[in-house]
Scaffold this motif. Structure first.
Motif, PDB file in Angstrom:
ATOM      1  N   ALA A  33      33.220  -1.765 -18.814  1.00  2.80           N
ATOM      2  CA  ALA A  33      34.659  -1.512 -18.616  1.00  2.80           C
ATOM      3  C   ALA A  33      35.345  -2.747 -18.026  1.00  2.80           C
ATOM      4  N   LEU A  34      34.688  -3.403 -17.085  1.00  8.03           N
ATOM      5  CA  LEU A  34      35.245  -4.607 -16.482  1.00  8.03           C
ATOM      6  C   LEU A  34      35.377  -5.719 -17.521  1.00  8.03           C
ATOM      7  N   LYS A  35      34.337  -5.901 -18.337  1.00 11.80           N
ATOM      8  CA  LYS A  35      34.383  -6.924 -19.396  1.00 11.80           C
ATOM      9  C   LYS A  35      35.541  -6.651 -20.354  1.00 11.80           C
ATOM     10  N   THR A  56      33.421 -17.367 -18.038  1.00 11.82           N
ATOM     11  CA  THR A  56      32.571 -16.629 -17.108  1.00 11.82           C
ATOM     12  C   THR A  56      33.393 -16.250 -15.884  1.00 11.82           C
ATOM     13  N   ALA A  57      33.311 -14.989 -15.517  1.00  5.40           N
ATOM     14  CA  ALA A  57      33.977 -14.491 -14.319  1.00  5.40           C
ATOM     15  C   ALA A  57      32.907 -14.214 -13.269  1.00  5.40           C
ATOM     16  N   GLU A  58      33.134 -14.716 -12.065  1.00  2.00           N
ATOM     17  CA  GLU A  58      32.249 -14.409 -10.947  1.00  2.00           C
ATOM     18  C   GLU A  58      32.780 -13.137 -10.307  1.00  2.00           C
ATOM     19  N   VAL A  59      31.978 -12.076 -10.346  1.00  2.00           N
ATOM     20  CA  VAL A  59      32.414 -10.779  -9.845  1.00  2.00           C
ATOM     21  C   VAL A  59      31.555 -10.394  -8.644  1.00  2.00           C
ATOM     22  N   PHE A  84      24.551 -24.375 -14.981  1.00  2.00           N
ATOM     23  CA  PHE A  84      24.041 -24.344 -16.353  1.00  2.00           C
ATOM     24  C   PHE A  84      24.683 -23.200 -17.137  1.00  2.00           C
ATOM     25  N   ARG A  85      24.764 -22.031 -16.501  1.00  2.00           N
ATOM     26  CA  ARG A  85      25.380 -20.881 -17.184  1.00  2.00           C
ATOM     27  C   ARG A  85      26.828 -21.175 -17.551  1.00  2.00           C
ATOM     28  N   GLY A  86      27.534 -21.857 -16.659  1.00  2.00           N
ATOM     29  CA  GLY A  86      28.921 -22.237 -16.948  1.00  2.00           C
ATOM     30  C   GLY A  86      29.007 -23.186 -18.135  1.00  2.00           C
ATOM     31  N   LEU A  87      28.117 -24.175 -18.176  1.00  2.00           N
ATOM     32  CA  LEU A  87      28.103 -25.123 -19.291  1.00  2.00           C
ATOM     33  C   LEU A  87      27.764 -24.422 -20.608  1.00  2.00           C
ATOM     34  N   ALA A  88      26.787 -23.517 -20.578  1.00  2.00           N
ATOM     35  CA  ALA A  88      26.391 -22.794 -21.792  1.00  2.00           C
ATOM     36  C   ALA A  88      27.519 -21.894 -22.279  1.00  2.00           C
ATOM     37  N   ALA A  89      28.188 -21.222 -21.365  1.00  2.00           N
ATOM     38  CA  ALA A  89      29.310 -20.350 -21.743  1.00  2.00           C
ATOM     39  C   ALA A  89      30.451 -21.180 -22.330  1.00  2.00           C
ATOM     40  N   GLN A  90      30.734 -22.308 -21.693  1.00  2.00           N
ATOM     41  CA  GLN A  90      31.788 -23.194 -22.184  1.00  2.00           C
ATOM     42  C   GLN A  90      31.435 -23.697 -23.584  1.00  2.00           C
ATOM     43  N   HIS A  91      30.181 -24.022 -23.803  1.00  6.97           N
ATOM     44  CA  HIS A  91      29.699 -24.487 -25.116  1.00  6.97           C
ATOM     45  C   HIS A  91      29.935 -23.428 -26.187  1.00  6.97           C
ATOM     46  N   ARG A  92      29.774 -22.163 -25.814  1.00  2.23           N
ATOM     47  CA  ARG A  92      29.984 -21.059 -26.765  1.00  2.23           C
ATOM     48  C   ARG A  92      31.444 -20.624 -26.849  1.00  2.23           C
ATOM     49  N   GLY A  93      32.302 -21.245 -26.050  1.00  4.31           N
ATOM     50  CA  GLY A  93      33.713 -20.873 -26.050  1.00  4.31           C
ATOM     51  C   GLY A  93      33.997 -19.614 -25.251  1.00  4.31           C
ATOM     52  N   GLU A  94      33.095 -19.286 -24.347  1.00  2.00           N
ATOM     53  CA  GLU A  94      33.266 -18.091 -23.517  1.00  2.00           C
ATOM     54  C   GLU A  94      33.765 -18.481 -22.134  1.00  2.00           C
ATOM     55  N   VAL A 145      34.437 -12.471 -22.124  1.00  2.65           N
ATOM     56  CA  VAL A 145      34.165 -12.927 -20.770  1.00  2.65           C
ATOM     57  C   VAL A 145      32.769 -12.462 -20.375  1.00  2.65           C
ATOM     58  N   ASN A 146      31.952 -13.413 -19.925  1.00  4.97           N
ATOM     59  CA  ASN A 146      30.672 -13.065 -19.319  1.00  4.97           C
ATOM     60  C   ASN A 146      30.920 -12.817 -17.844  1.00  4.97           C
ATOM     61  N   VAL A 147      30.137 -11.947 -17.246  1.00  5.71           N
ATOM     62  CA  VAL A 147      30.303 -11.704 -15.817  1.00  5.71           C
ATOM     63  C   VAL A 147      29.041 -12.113 -15.077  1.00  5.71           C
ATOM     64  N   ASP A 148      29.245 -12.805 -13.983  1.00  6.89           N
ATOM     65  CA  ASP A 148      28.176 -13.222 -13.089  1.00  6.89           C
ATOM     66  C   ASP A 148      28.309 -12.337 -11.857  1.00  6.89           C
ATOM     67  N   LEU A 149      27.431 -11.345 -11.737  1.00  8.59           N
ATOM     68  CA  LEU A 149      27.563 -10.308 -10.715  1.00  8.59           C
ATOM     69  C   LEU A 149      26.848 -10.669  -9.424  1.00  8.59           C
ATOM     70  N   SER A 150      27.477 -10.350  -8.307  1.00  2.00           N
ATOM     71  CA  SER A 150      26.814 -10.435  -7.016  1.00  2.00           C
ATOM     72  C   SER A 150      27.346  -9.292  -6.149  1.00  2.00           C
ATOM     73  N   VAL A 151      26.601  -8.975  -5.106  1.00  2.00           N
ATOM     74  CA  VAL A 151      26.965  -7.863  -4.218  1.00  2.00           C
ATOM     75  C   VAL A 151      27.185  -8.409  -2.816  1.00  2.00           C
ATOM     76  N   ASP A 152      28.279  -7.964  -2.197  1.00  5.89           N
ATOM     77  CA  ASP A 152      28.594  -8.313  -0.809  1.00  5.89           C
ATOM     78  C   ASP A 152      29.058  -7.042  -0.103  1.00  5.89           C
ATOM     79  N   PRO A 153      28.160  -6.383   0.635  1.00  5.81           N
ATOM     80  CA  PRO A 153      28.505  -5.114   1.289  1.00  5.81           C
ATOM     81  C   PRO A 153      29.681  -5.221   2.259  1.00  5.81           C
ATOM     82  N   THR A 154      29.992  -6.430   2.749  1.00  3.38           N
ATOM     83  CA  THR A 154      31.102  -6.573   3.694  1.00  3.38           C
ATOM     84  C   THR A 154      32.458  -6.333   3.043  1.00  3.38           C
TER      85      THR A 154
END
Length: 184
Positions: A131-133, A115-118, A103-113, A144-153
């Protein structure tokens, strides 16, 4: 509605597309997007809510009642609350994270944005996200919108995915590359 990335091909993509079209047509896109962000945060923070969405032991009616109560407690909009009820009735609550992402991808695409998965080894603070944006905006020439997640590995660094493009500056990948180079 054809879109890139094959979002509609998956079950979660079909649900996300249906919700997106309903929200767009009823002029409720910002409210639904905000509600889904709240639901996603609840999934991240509440093991009880996560268990509700993934347990095969909870029946349709019990899941629907629990989701309705959770939606009211989270103060989500009516469209999102009804959608969560449909997912509970159809036993598709386990698809919720993927539906929210689509859904977030569709909404961003609709707005012409874009999305980066970070994915980072540690949570990023607001200054690091800004700074990343800015770096991504400079590189891509658009917001660019950022979709943040954490992976300690990852140990350190970042993995950034934008569509099919991936930028991997993680220490884990560098160490693996070094190990391969040393082997031969």
């Amino acid at each position: 509605m054809e879109n890139s990335g094959g979002i509609q091909a998956s079950l979660s993509g079909r649900y996300a597309t249906a919700l997106f079209e309903l929200a767009r047509d009823s002029k409720a896109l910002p409210q639904v997007e905000a509600s889904l962000a709240t639901v996603r945060q609840a999934l991240d923070e509440s093991s009880d809510f996560r268990a509700l969405t993934t347990s095969p032991l909870i029946g349709r009616d019990a899941a629907a009642r629990a989701v309705a109560a959770t939606a009211a407690a989270l103060k989500v909009d009516a469209t999102t609350a009804n959608f969560l009820g449909v997912l509970a009735h159809n036993r598709r609550l386990g698809q919720l994270p993927a539906i929210i992402k689509a859904f977030r991808g569709l909404a961003a695409q609709h707005r012409g944005e874009t999305t980066a998965e970070v994915t980072s080894a540690h949570p990023l603070d607001a200054a690091q996200v800004d700074a990343l944006k800015q770096q991504l905006r400079t590189r891509l020439g658009r917001d660019v919108n950022v979709d943040l997640s954490v992976d300690p590995t990852l140990l350190g660094g970042l993995v950034v995915k934008i569509g099919s493009q991936m930028i991997d500056s993680s220490i884990k990948t560098r160490l693996n590359s070094l190990a391969q180079a040393m082997k031969g």
